[in-house]
Motif scaffolding. Structure first.
Motif, mmCIF file in Angstrom:
data_model
loop_
_atom_site.group_PDB
_atom_site.id
_atom_site.type_symbol
_atom_site.label_atom_id
_atom_site.label_comp_id
_atom_site.label_asym_id
_atom_site.label_seq_id
_atom_site.Cartn_x
_atom_site.Cartn_y
_atom_site.Cartn_z
ATOM 1 N N CYS A 411 0.871 -0.997 -0.135
ATOM 2 C CA CYS A 411 0.066 0.016 -0.034
ATOM 3 C C CYS A 411 0.802 1.410 0.081
ATOM 4 O O CYS A 411 0.555 2.417 -0.656
ATOM 5 C CB CYS A 411 -0.911 0.071 1.054
ATOM 6 N N ILE A 414 2.132 1.773 -3.438
ATOM 7 C CA ILE A 414 1.143 2.205 -4.514
ATOM 8 C C ILE A 414 0.611 3.756 -4.214
ATOM 9 O O ILE A 414 0.775 4.416 -5.300
ATOM 10 C CB ILE A 414 -0.253 1.309 -4.278
ATOM 11 N N HIS A 415 0.746 4.088 -3.148
ATOM 12 C CA HIS A 415 0.422 5.469 -2.794
ATOM 13 C C HIS A 415 1.515 6.386 -3.162
ATOM 14 O O HIS A 415 1.454 7.390 -3.448
ATOM 15 C CB HIS A 415 0.084 5.671 -1.195
ATOM 16 N N LEU A 417 3.690 5.694 -5.535
ATOM 17 C CA LEU A 417 3.511 5.692 -7.357
ATOM 18 C C LEU A 417 2.802 6.733 -7.587
ATOM 19 O O LEU A 417 2.805 7.327 -8.405
ATOM 20 C CB LEU A 417 3.680 4.599 -7.664
ATOM 21 N N SER A 418 1.519 6.663 -7.006
ATOM 22 C CA SER A 418 0.358 7.592 -7.458
ATOM 23 C C SER A 418 0.868 8.911 -7.123
ATOM 24 O O SER A 418 0.506 9.745 -8.121
ATOM 25 C CB SER A 418 -0.777 7.094 -6.889
ATOM 26 N N SER A 419 1.278 9.527 -6.001
ATOM 27 C CA SER A 419 2.042 10.412 -5.638
ATOM 28 C C SER A 419 2.578 11.150 -6.604
ATOM 29 O O SER A 419 2.756 12.197 -7.237
ATOM 30 C CB SER A 419 2.408 10.636 -4.263
ATOM 31 N N TRP A 421 3.403 9.958 -9.625
ATOM 32 C CA TRP A 421 2.729 10.147 -10.981
ATOM 33 C C TRP A 421 2.086 11.379 -11.141
ATOM 34 O O TRP A 421 2.221 12.077 -12.345
ATOM 35 C CB TRP A 421 1.823 9.023 -11.517
ATOM 36 N N ARG A 422 1.358 11.991 -10.284
ATOM 37 C CA ARG A 422 0.726 13.200 -10.270
ATOM 38 C C ARG A 422 1.994 14.322 -10.191
ATOM 39 O O ARG A 422 1.564 15.483 -10.689
ATOM 40 C CB ARG A 422 0.036 13.613 -8.767
ATOM 41 N N TRP A 429 -2.014 16.600 -4.416
ATOM 42 C CA TRP A 429 -3.238 16.386 -3.982
ATOM 43 C C TRP A 429 -3.314 17.397 -2.777
ATOM 44 O O TRP A 429 -2.615 17.536 -1.956
ATOM 45 C CB TRP A 429 -3.075 14.973 -3.118
ATOM 46 N N PHE A 566 -5.628 -2.156 -3.917
ATOM 47 C CA PHE A 566 -4.921 -0.967 -3.194
ATOM 48 C C PHE A 566 -4.145 -1.283 -2.011
ATOM 49 O O PHE A 566 -3.641 -0.407 -1.275
ATOM 50 C CB PHE A 566 -5.877 0.273 -2.918
#
Length: 581
Positions: A411, A414-415, A417-419, A421-422, A429, A566
Motif C-alpha cells: 500500500c 502504491i500510494h 507511485l500515485s503521488s 505520477w501526479r 493532492w 490498493f
C-alpha cells in the motif's frame, strides 16, 4: 346485487336456528360464525350478543335464519322463521335452507325497505361460500406486500374482504368457548360444539411457566448488570469483547434468553411467532451442542485431537518455510530484486521460527484448552463454533501478521507511485479541499521524483509477489471463518417453529385462499368452497427470519476487489466506517 355469505362447514349438519355472525357492508359480505338453536328466549340471545360484542369488539348480530329440513315440516317451520325477522331486525335478512336430501340449497336475502330504484328487485342474489372455521381461526393471513399498480388495483377489494373474514373469526374466539355440554340458556353450533379443545399438560405448563420465567428473568437481569460493569468497559476488555466471535455469540444468547423468559405478553401474532422461533432455535442449538459434547468426551477423542494438533501446526509451519524459500529464489522464473527478496524472506522466516517456539511452548496445555472448548458446547453449538473461529484466528495469527506486513508495504508503494505520477503531470493532492490541484515544480523536485518513482517501480514486483501470496493465505483463513459464521448465523436466524408449522399444519400460515366450485346450476345459488393457500417456504423464511449476531465484515465483491488492489487491510471484524455497497 350479489351478496357473499361465508358459512362454516361445521354447521352444515346443524339443526335449524338463527344465523349469528357479522355483516361487512363494505364488501357486501355476511360472515356466519355460529348457528343458534331452538328453543331460546330472545332477551337472553340479545344479552349473549352484547357480551360477545363487548369482549371481542366485533359487531356480532343475528343475520338471518337457518333451516335444515330433516325432521320438521317445511311449511310450519317457514312461517315460524319468517316471524323471527321482527324480533331480530337486520338488513339484509338471510334465509338459508338445506333440503332433506342434502344436495340442494336455497339462499335468499330480503330487505324490508322499499327498493331505491323503480323496478329493482326486493331480493338480492346470494353466493354461498363454505369455509373451515377452525383453520381460519388458527391461521394467520399474510397479504402480498409488493404489488404492481395493475395488480394492486385488481386485488384491493379481494384482499380486504379476506382480511375482514379472517379478522372476524379470529376476534370472535369468545363465542366458541361454549359447547353442547354447557348448561346455559343458549345452545350454539360451531367448530367446538362437540367439546372445547383443552389439555391438562398445557394448562399445567402455563401455570408453572409464570414463576419459572420470573426467576430466570431476575437471574438474567443480574447477569446483564454484571456484564455492564465499568470493569468490562476498559480498553483491553472492551476491545476483545467487541472483536471476538465468542463474546458476540454470548451476548446474543443472553438477548435470546431474556426474550424467552420475559413475562410481557405478546402484543401481536408476529411477536408470538418470534418468541416461539427463538425457543425452537435455542433448543436445537443446545441439543446439537450436547451431541457434540458427548461425541468429544467419548473414547478420549479430545486427547487424540490434542496429540494431532501440534504435528499439524508444525507441518503448516514447514510448508510456509518451503514457500518462503521458493519465493527467495526465482519463483515461476520471475526476475526478482535479490536484496529486497532476501530481506523479506529472512524477516518472515524469523517470524515462523518464533511461531513454532510458541506452539511448542503451549503444547502441554492444548488438551486442557480443548476440554474447556468442548465444555462450552453446553451453551449451544453456536458458542462452540464461535470459540472454534477465535481459536483458528489465534492459530493463524502469524499468517495474519505476514498479510499485514505485505499489505502495508504494498500500500505504501502504491500510494507513493500515485503521488509521484501526479508530480510528473504537474498535479498535487490538496489535503484541505480533498481534490487534485495544479502545481509547478522546479528541476530538483522533478529529478528527485524521477529517482524515487524509478526505485519504487522496480521494487514493486517483488513486494507485489509477497503481498499476493500472503493475501491468498489470508483469504483462505477468512473463507474458513466465513463458513463457520454462516453456520452460526443459520442456526441463530432459521425460523424452525414457523417451518414446522408450514410442514405439519400448512393452514396456520396462509398466503391467500382459493375457491372450488361445488354447485353451479341454473336457478340454484352458486356454492363455493374456500381453501387456504399455504405460505411458500421461501416467504416463511423471509418473513420470520430471526436477527443474528454478526461482527464479521460483509463486503461486496466490488469493495473487496478494490481493497485487495490498493492494499487496504481486510479485517476479520466489522469496522465503524465500513460502507455496504
Amino acid at each position: 346485487m350479489v351478496l357473499k355469505a361465508f358459512f362454516p362447514t361445521c354447521c352444515v349438519s346443524a339443526d335449524s336456528g338463527l344465523l349469528v355472525g357479522r355483516w361487512v357492508p363494505e364488501q357486501s359480505s355476511a360472515v356466519v360464525l355460529a348457528v343458534l338453536h331452538f328453543p331460546f328466549i330472545p332477551i337472553q340471545v340479545k344479552q349473549l350478543l352484547a357480551q360477545v360484542r363487548q369482549a371481542s369488539q366485533v359487531g356480532v348480530a343475528v343475520l338471518g335464519t337457518w333451516c335444515h329440513c330433516r325432521q320438521e315440516p317445511e311449511e310450519s317451520l317457514g312461517r315460524f322463521l319468517e316471524s323471527l325477522g321482527a324480533v331480530f331486525p337486520h338488513e339484509p335478512w338471510l334465509r338459508l335452507c338445506r333440503e332433506r336430501r342434502g344436495t340442494f340449497w336455497s339462499c335468499e336475502a330480503t330487505r324490508r325497505q322499499a327498493p331505491t330504484a323503480p323496478g329493482a328487485p326486493g331480493e338480492d342474489q346470494v353466493m354461498l361460500i363454505f369455509y373451515d372455521q377452525r383453520q381460519v381461526l388458527l391461521s394467520q393471513l399474510h397479504l402480498p406486500t409488493v404489488l404492481s399498480d395493475r395488480q394492486a388495483g385488481a386485488t384491493t377489494a379481494s384482499t380486504g374482504g379476506l382480511a375482514a373474514v379472517f379478522d372476524t373469526v379470529a376476534r370472535s374466539e369468545v363465542l366458541f368457548r361454549s359447547d353442547r355440554f354447557d348448561e346455559g340458556p343458549v345452545r350454539l353450533s360451531h367448530w367446538q360444539s362437540e367439546g372445547v379443545e383443552a389439555s391438562i399438560l398445557a394448562e399445567l405448563a402455563k401455570r408453572a411457566s409464570g414463576p419459572i420465567c420470573l426467576l430466570l428473568a431476575s437471574l438474567l437481569s443480574l447477569v446483564s448488570a454484571v456484564s455492564a460493569c465499568r470493569v468490562f468497559k476498559l480498553w483491553p476488555l472492551s476491545f476483545l469483547g467487541s472483536k471476538l466471535s465468542t463474546c458476540e455469540q454470548l451476548r446474543h444468547r443472553l438477548e435470546q434468553l431474556t426474550l424467552i423468559c420475559s413475562t410481557r405478553k405478546a402484543e401481536n401474532p408476529a411477536q408470538l411467532m418470534r418468541k416461539a422461533n427463538t425457543v425452537a432455535s435455542v433448543l436445537l442449538d443446545v441439543a446439537l451442542g450436547l451431541m457434540l459434547l458427548s461425541w468429544l468426551h467419548g473414547r478420549s477423542r479430545i486427547g487424540h485431537l490434542a496429540d494431532a494438533l501440534v504435528p499439524v501446526a508444525d507441518h503448516v509451519a514447514e510448508e510456509l518455510q518451503h514457500l518462503l524459500q521458493w519465493l527467495m529464489g526465482a519463483p515461476a522464473g520471475l526476475k526478482m530484486n535479490r536484496a529486497l527478496d532476501q530481506v523479506l524472506g529472512r524477516f518472515f522466516l524469523y517470524h515462523i521460527h518464533l511461531w513454532i517456539s510458541y506452539i511448542h511452548l503451549m503444547s502441554p496445555f492444548v488438551e486442557h484448552i480443548l476440554w474447556h472448548v468442548g465444555l462450552s458446547a453446553c451453551l449451544g453449538l453456536t458458542v462452540a463454533l464461535s470459540l472454534l473461529s477465535d481459536i483458528i484466528a489465534l492459530l493463524t495469527f502469524h499468517i495474519y501478521c505476514f498479510y499485514v506486513y505485505g499489505a502495508r508495504l504494498y500500500c505504501l508503494k502504491i500510494h507513493g507511485l500515485s503521488s509521484l505520477w501526479r508530480l510528473f503531470r504537474g498535479k498535487k493532492w490538496n489535503v484541505l479541499r480533498q481534490r487534485v490541484d495544479s502545481c509547478s515544480y522546479d528541476l530538483d523536485q522533478l529529478f528527485i521524483g524521477t529517482l524515487l518513482f524509478t526505485i519504487l517501480l522496480f521494487l514493486l514486483p517483488t513486494t507485489a509477489l509477497y503481498y499476493l501470496v500472503f493475501t491468498l493465505l489470508r483469504l483462505l483463513v477468512v473463507a474458513v471463518q466465513g463458513l463457520i459464521h454462516l453456520l452460526v448465523d443459520l442456526i441463530n436466524s432459521l425460523p424452525l417453529y414457523s417451518l414446522g408449522l408450514r410442514l405439519c399444519r400448512p393452514y396456520r400460515l396462509a398466503a391467500g385462499v382459493k375457491f372450488r366450485v361445488l354447485q353451479h346450476e341454473a336457478g340454484r345459488p352458486l356454492r363455493l368452497l374456500m381453501q387456504i393457500n399455504p405460505l411458500p417456504y421461501s416467504r416463511v423464511v423471509h418473513t420470520y427470519r430471526l436477527p443474528s449476531c454478526g461482527c464479521h465484515p460483509k463486503h461486496s465483491w466490488g469493495a473487496l476487489c478494490r481493497k485487495l488492489f490498493f492494499g487496504e487491510l481486510i479485517y476479520p471484524w466489522r469496522q465503524r466506517g465500513d460502507k455496504q455497497d
